[in-house]
Design a protein around this motif. Structure first.
Motif, PDB file in Angstrom:
ATOM      1  N   GLU A  72     -42.986  -4.730 -17.250  1.00  0.00           N
ATOM      2  CA  GLU A  72     -42.616  -3.330 -17.039  1.00  0.00           C
ATOM      3  C   GLU A  72     -41.105  -3.155 -17.040  1.00  0.00           C
ATOM      4  O   GLU A  72     -40.581  -2.167 -17.575  1.00  0.00           O
ATOM      5  CB  GLU A  72     -43.212  -2.823 -15.723  1.00  0.00           C
ATOM      6  CG  GLU A  72     -44.729  -2.730 -15.726  1.00  0.00           C
ATOM      7  CD  GLU A  72     -45.237  -1.786 -16.809  1.00  0.00           C
ATOM      8  OE1 GLU A  72     -44.588  -0.737 -17.027  1.00  0.00           O
ATOM      9  OE2 GLU A  72     -46.252  -2.107 -17.447  1.00  0.00           O
ATOM     10  N   LEU A  73     -40.385  -4.094 -16.457  1.00  0.00           N
ATOM     11  CA  LEU A  73     -38.932  -3.984 -16.398  1.00  0.00           C
ATOM     12  C   LEU A  73     -38.319  -4.125 -17.789  1.00  0.00           C
ATOM     13  O   LEU A  73     -37.402  -3.371 -18.148  1.00  0.00           O
ATOM     14  CB  LEU A  73     -38.377  -5.047 -15.457  1.00  0.00           C
ATOM     15  CG  LEU A  73     -36.868  -5.031 -15.203  1.00  0.00           C
ATOM     16  CD1 LEU A  73     -36.394  -3.664 -14.730  1.00  0.00           C
ATOM     17  CD2 LEU A  73     -36.484  -6.115 -14.199  1.00  0.00           C
ATOM     18  N   ILE A  74     -38.802  -5.070 -18.570  1.00  0.00           N
ATOM     19  CA  ILE A  74     -38.302  -5.226 -19.942  1.00  0.00           C
ATOM     20  C   ILE A  74     -38.600  -3.976 -20.755  1.00  0.00           C
ATOM     21  O   ILE A  74     -37.760  -3.510 -21.546  1.00  0.00           O
ATOM     22  CB  ILE A  74     -38.922  -6.474 -20.601  1.00  0.00           C
ATOM     23  CG1 ILE A  74     -38.422  -7.742 -19.903  1.00  0.00           C
ATOM     24  CG2 ILE A  74     -38.597  -6.527 -22.084  1.00  0.00           C
ATOM     25  CD1 ILE A  74     -39.124  -9.007 -20.340  1.00  0.00           C
ATOM     26  N   ARG A  75     -39.782  -3.404 -20.553  1.00  0.00           N
ATOM     27  CA  ARG A  75     -40.122  -2.172 -21.262  1.00  0.00           C
ATOM     28  C   ARG A  75     -39.184  -1.040 -20.854  1.00  0.00           C
ATOM     29  O   ARG A  75     -38.735  -0.250 -21.706  1.00  0.00           O
ATOM     30  CB  ARG A  75     -41.574  -1.787 -20.992  1.00  0.00           C
ATOM     31  CG  ARG A  75     -42.013  -0.522 -21.740  1.00  0.00           C
ATOM     32  CD  ARG A  75     -43.455  -0.153 -21.451  1.00  0.00           C
ATOM     33  NE  ARG A  75     -44.369  -1.194 -21.907  1.00  0.00           N
ATOM     34  CZ  ARG A  75     -45.163  -1.896 -21.119  1.00  0.00           C
ATOM     35  NH1 ARG A  75     -45.152  -1.678 -19.809  1.00  0.00           N
ATOM     36  NH2 ARG A  75     -45.967  -2.810 -21.615  1.00  0.00           N
ATOM     37  N   GLU A  76     -38.863  -0.960 -19.575  1.00  0.00           N
ATOM     38  CA  GLU A  76     -37.961   0.093 -19.096  1.00  0.00           C
ATOM     39  C   GLU A  76     -36.578  -0.045 -19.738  1.00  0.00           C
ATOM     40  O   GLU A  76     -35.986   0.947 -20.202  1.00  0.00           O
ATOM     41  CB  GLU A  76     -37.843   0.027 -17.577  1.00  0.00           C
ATOM     42  CG  GLU A  76     -36.894   1.054 -16.985  1.00  0.00           C
ATOM     43  CD  GLU A  76     -36.754   0.925 -15.477  1.00  0.00           C
ATOM     44  OE1 GLU A  76     -35.895   1.631 -14.909  1.00  0.00           O
ATOM     45  OE2 GLU A  76     -37.499   0.123 -14.864  1.00  0.00           O
ATOM     46  N   ILE A  77     -36.057  -1.271 -19.761  1.00  0.00           N
ATOM     47  CA  ILE A  77     -34.728  -1.502 -20.343  1.00  0.00           C
ATOM     48  C   ILE A  77     -34.741  -1.231 -21.844  1.00  0.00           C
ATOM     49  O   ILE A  77     -33.849  -0.555 -22.383  1.00  0.00           O
ATOM     50  CB  ILE A  77     -34.273  -2.944 -20.062  1.00  0.00           C
ATOM     51  CG1 ILE A  77     -34.086  -3.148 -18.552  1.00  0.00           C
ATOM     52  CG2 ILE A  77     -32.971  -3.253 -20.797  1.00  0.00           C
ATOM     53  CD1 ILE A  77     -33.866  -4.599 -18.160  1.00  0.00           C
ATOM     54  N   ALA A 111     -31.838 -14.172 -17.445  1.00  0.00           N
ATOM     55  CA  ALA A 111     -33.095 -14.328 -18.184  1.00  0.00           C
ATOM     56  C   ALA A 111     -33.505 -12.996 -18.810  1.00  0.00           C
ATOM     57  O   ALA A 111     -33.974 -12.950 -19.954  1.00  0.00           O
ATOM     58  CB  ALA A 111     -34.189 -14.840 -17.253  1.00  0.00           C
ATOM     59  N   LEU A 112     -33.338 -11.912 -18.080  1.00  0.00           N
ATOM     60  CA  LEU A 112     -33.653 -10.591 -18.622  1.00  0.00           C
ATOM     61  C   LEU A 112     -32.711 -10.248 -19.771  1.00  0.00           C
ATOM     62  O   LEU A 112     -33.147  -9.729 -20.809  1.00  0.00           O
ATOM     63  CB  LEU A 112     -33.551  -9.535 -17.526  1.00  0.00           C
ATOM     64  CG  LEU A 112     -34.760  -9.430 -16.598  1.00  0.00           C
ATOM     65  CD1 LEU A 112     -34.401  -8.688 -15.315  1.00  0.00           C
ATOM     66  CD2 LEU A 112     -35.911  -8.716 -17.312  1.00  0.00           C
ATOM     67  N   GLN A 113     -31.422 -10.527 -19.613  1.00  0.00           N
ATOM     68  CA  GLN A 113     -30.463 -10.246 -20.682  1.00  0.00           C
ATOM     69  C   GLN A 113     -30.824 -11.031 -21.945  1.00  0.00           C
ATOM     70  O   GLN A 113     -30.803 -10.479 -23.048  1.00  0.00           O
ATOM     71  CB  GLN A 113     -29.049 -10.626 -20.225  1.00  0.00           C
ATOM     72  CG  GLN A 113     -28.360  -9.571 -19.379  1.00  0.00           C
ATOM     73  CD  GLN A 113     -27.613  -8.544 -20.224  1.00  0.00           C
ATOM     74  OE1 GLN A 113     -27.714  -8.524 -21.454  1.00  0.00           O
ATOM     75  NE2 GLN A 113     -26.877  -7.673 -19.576  1.00  0.00           N
ATOM     76  N   GLN A 114     -31.149 -12.309 -21.804  1.00  0.00           N
ATOM     77  CA  GLN A 114     -31.482 -13.126 -22.961  1.00  0.00           C
ATOM     78  C   GLN A 114     -32.745 -12.609 -23.644  1.00  0.00           C
ATOM     79  O   GLN A 114     -32.811 -12.512 -24.873  1.00  0.00           O
ATOM     80  CB  GLN A 114     -31.669 -14.579 -22.541  1.00  0.00           C
ATOM     81  CG  GLN A 114     -31.957 -15.539 -23.677  1.00  0.00           C
ATOM     82  CD  GLN A 114     -30.772 -15.728 -24.599  1.00  0.00           C
ATOM     83  OE1 GLN A 114     -29.628 -15.620 -24.169  1.00  0.00           O
ATOM     84  NE2 GLN A 114     -31.027 -16.026 -25.861  1.00  0.00           N
TER      85      GLN A 114
END
Length: 689
Positions: free
Chosen positions: A130-135, A161-164
């Protein structure tokens, strides 16, 4: 570009000048070395003589794609030319030497796909979905009113990890314009000197025309890389993009990712980059969407807070505060454990669900603990079973082998050392580590005492906590306690930080011994005059409330409870420490205990509008309960051996306290508050701060 050629003279032929050409002839792009017609191989062909100051060309220069060049001398032969000069316009310069200079100023290690970052941290499959989708949705929404997404989070919360993961997703969609991953241990990317050249390089790789214009800009100013970030962005990025044809500009990728701003070692550099992003990309309403991640260190914290230049104009994500990663961590741990068994070709289960839950619980919602544990257990030359056992043993404090959390401890030491040095640079009146350890210890007792009142309790200047804690925002924060009155209290993001602080073998030079902390707390207590608290009989509720506030009984309540808690065996006294505490209590002496005695037995009953932190309990009752259960059985004999007179006084006080407690319970049964002092009987893990 300048050419000087001298040709052998032919008396019969004179070249027609460009100015004498047919006015209807369309403009041509010059190329001195190309003819539309092959030169006839006869003996009358003139032989060029190159002057001594000219540099011969080994091969014709490469022509820009999409531009069909023509020659000045098409179809010409047997002509005479002397000292020909040609100045090529800027829009036809190739910028090759400037591009080479740009490459030297670039940090290749900072790219998302750099070899130096081999096997970078990434989100595990089906985690952070969900967080990756939001970003990703925010990045691709080019009509969004905000151009900058600021993601802040504690150390080890999974920002990189999210940035990558997002960077690789953007690259696969063709929308990644550029990325820059700061790293404090790499001199090519722990400062801002290379960030703009690195972003410009990646943009130039996306468009050949833009690459040429960037190279020309560098050629025009050889000192561009020593100038301000604002100047670099304007000349190397914004101005060249503005000169692109609309179709080329519209087709450029638009996502810029910057990770780990906090790993830029100089706070001044962090501030400059944030200000430059605001003044350039945001003020000029560029087409770029910028995703920036950082620990909430002072520079970005102030920029995002009310009054900061980024307040209200960014899309904020507070990773540690607003997103619970517990279920994702559980999925990651279990999946990696299964994969370890498959790689070993084990047909039996080598771990239990209890093992998984133990690691998930210890992670406290932060990925770094789980990631460090998985990396440690996955070491191919070691037994996963033995290493898992070592992890679980370290949680209970029984492991005596190599530290499985060395990388995690290195991170804590890095943050803590920087904060200590920052504090000592502006204020060296207090012991930074001692006060921090004391704050954490008071916090662990769960008295719900606001942090500013803790400063009062310790006799510190107003606002001391702000100076101590301001550079530790990646490890802890101060936030309102919503259960009581909205006053600030400390919230530690990660339990393993507390474990680190209390273990000498892990903290090394950052360790503060417990006896030193106990001595500091005991010697810092308020010295209320016992005669001032012995005349409360007959007060009305209104008078009682006024008197309570005048004498600051609430602070004295906390002081007594803290003393009882810190002196107790199960809470803070380890084998071998009884002597130190007994000596300390002897120094505290009869006068100190006289004050506590007067406080315990004074006739004032707490009014209905007592401070909310009391939680419908009598702190005097709690103090006596804790004294009888935990302090007296442990320390009385040690005090008797060292100070018989003091032991006699304490024995007398103890009998009176117990009688008082029983009488009070008969008249008004007291509730033993649900605080961690109650848990001293079992001394659960994590209380020994």
């Amino acid at each position: 570009m300048r050419f000087s050629r001298l040709w052998k003279r032919s008396p019969k032929t004179k070249a027609k000048s460009h100015e004498e050409s047919d006015p209807q002839t369309p403009p041509i792009t010059p190329n001195l070395f190309q003819s539309n017609q092959p030169r006839p191989p006869d003996s009358s062909t003139p032989t060029p003589i190159v002057s001594s100051d000219a540099k011969p060309s080994q091969s014709p220069p490469e022509q820009p794609q999409g531009n069909q060049a023509q020659s000045f001398f098409a179809h010409a032969s047997n002509f005479h030319l002397e000292h020909f000069h040609y100045n090529q316009p800027d829009d036809q310069r190739q910028g090759s030497s400037g591009w080479e200079q740009l490459l030297k100023a670039t940090s290749t290690n900072a790219l998302h796909n750099s070899r130096a970052r081999f096997d970078p941290p990434k989100c595990d499959e089906d985690t952070r979905v969900e967080l990756i989708r939001e970003i990703s949705t925010w990045i691709e929404d080019r009509d969004s009113p905000t151009q900058l997404l600021c993601m802040t989070g504690a150390a080890g919360s999974g920002k990189s990890a999210l940035q990558q993961t997002v960077a690789e997703g953007c690259a696969s969609k063709g929308i990644l314009a550029a990325s820059f991953f700061f790293n404090t241990g790499d001199t090519t990317r722990n400062n801002i000197s290379r960030i703009i050249p690195t972003l410009a390089y990646q943009l130039g790789q996306k468009n050949r025309t833009l690459r040429r214009m960037i190279g020309v800009a560098v050629e025009d100013d050889g000192l561009i890389f020593d100038q301000s970030l604002m100047t670099q962005i304007e000349r190397l990025i914004l101005r060249p993009i503005a000169r692109l044809a609309p179709s080329e500009s519209a087709s450029l990728p638009y996502a810029i990712l910057i990770d780990g701003l906090d790993e830029c070692t100089e706070e001044r550099d962090q501030r400059e980059l944030l200000r430059t992003i605001h003044d350039s990309f945001l003020n000029y309403r560029s087409t770029f969407r910028i995703f920036l991640a950082s620990r909430p260190e002072l520079a970005i914290f102030e920029a995002l807070e009310s009054g900061g230049h980024l307040h209200g104009i960014t899309y904020p994500i507070r990773l540690s505060d607003d997103y619970d990663a517990t279920s994702d961590i559980r999925l990651t741990v279990r999946r990696n454990f299964v994969e370890i068994g498959l790689r070993r070709r084990w047909e039996h289960a080598w771990f239990t669900e209890e093992d998984v839950e133990a690691i998930v619980a210890a992670a406290s919602g932060q990925y770094i603990y789980a990631a460090t544990a998985i990396r440690y257990i996955s070491e191919p030359r070691r037994s996963p079973v033995e290493r898992l056992r070592a992890i679980l043993s370290s949680q209970s404090g029984t492991h005596d082998g190599a530290n499985p959390f060395g990388p995690l401890d290195a991170l804590y030491a890095l943050v803590l050392t920087a904060a200590k040095e920052g504090y000592e640079a502006i204020d060296n009146r207090h012991d930074f580590l001692l006060i921090l350890r004391t704050y954490l210890a008071i916090n662990a007792i769960n008295l719900n005492l606001p942090i500013d009142r803790q400063d009062q309790l310790l006799g510190l200047e107003e606002g001391t906590y702000q100076s101590i804690l301001c550079d530790l925002r990646s490890l802890l924060i101060t936030q309102p306690n919503t259960n009581y009155i909205p006053q600030l209290q400390i919230k530690v993001y990660h339990k393993s930080f507390l474990d680190f602080m209390k273990a000498r073998e892990r903290a090394g030079p950052l360790y503060t011994p417990r006896p030193q902390m106990i001595e500091y707390i005991t010697s810092s207590q308020p010295l209320t005059n016992p005669t001032e608290i012995s005349s409360g009989v007959g007060f009305s509720d209104e008078d009682l409330q006024r008197r309570y506030n005048e004498l600051d009984f609430g602070l004295f309540d906390c002081a007594a409870l803290l003393c009882a808690s810190f002196w107790g065996k199960e809470f803070f006294i380890s084998p071998g420490e009884e002597d130190g505490v007994a000596t300390l209590l002897r120094e505290f002496g009869a006068s100190g205990f006289q004050k506590i005695h007067a406080w315990v037995v004074h006739p004032i009953a707490y009014c209905h509008e007592e401070p909310p932190w009391l939680g419908n309990a009598d702190p005097r009752y709690e103090f006596v309960e804790s004294w009888k259960l935990h302090v007296e059985p442990t320390l009385f004999q040690a005090i008797q051996d060292r100070a018989p007179a003091l032991a006699s006084v304490l024995k007398k006080y103890s009998r009176e306290w117990e009688t008082w407690k029983e009488d009070l319970a008969e008249v008004n049964p007291c509730k033993f508050r649900d605080i961690k002092i109650k848990d001293l009987r079992t001394s659960g893990p994590g209380l020994n701060v």
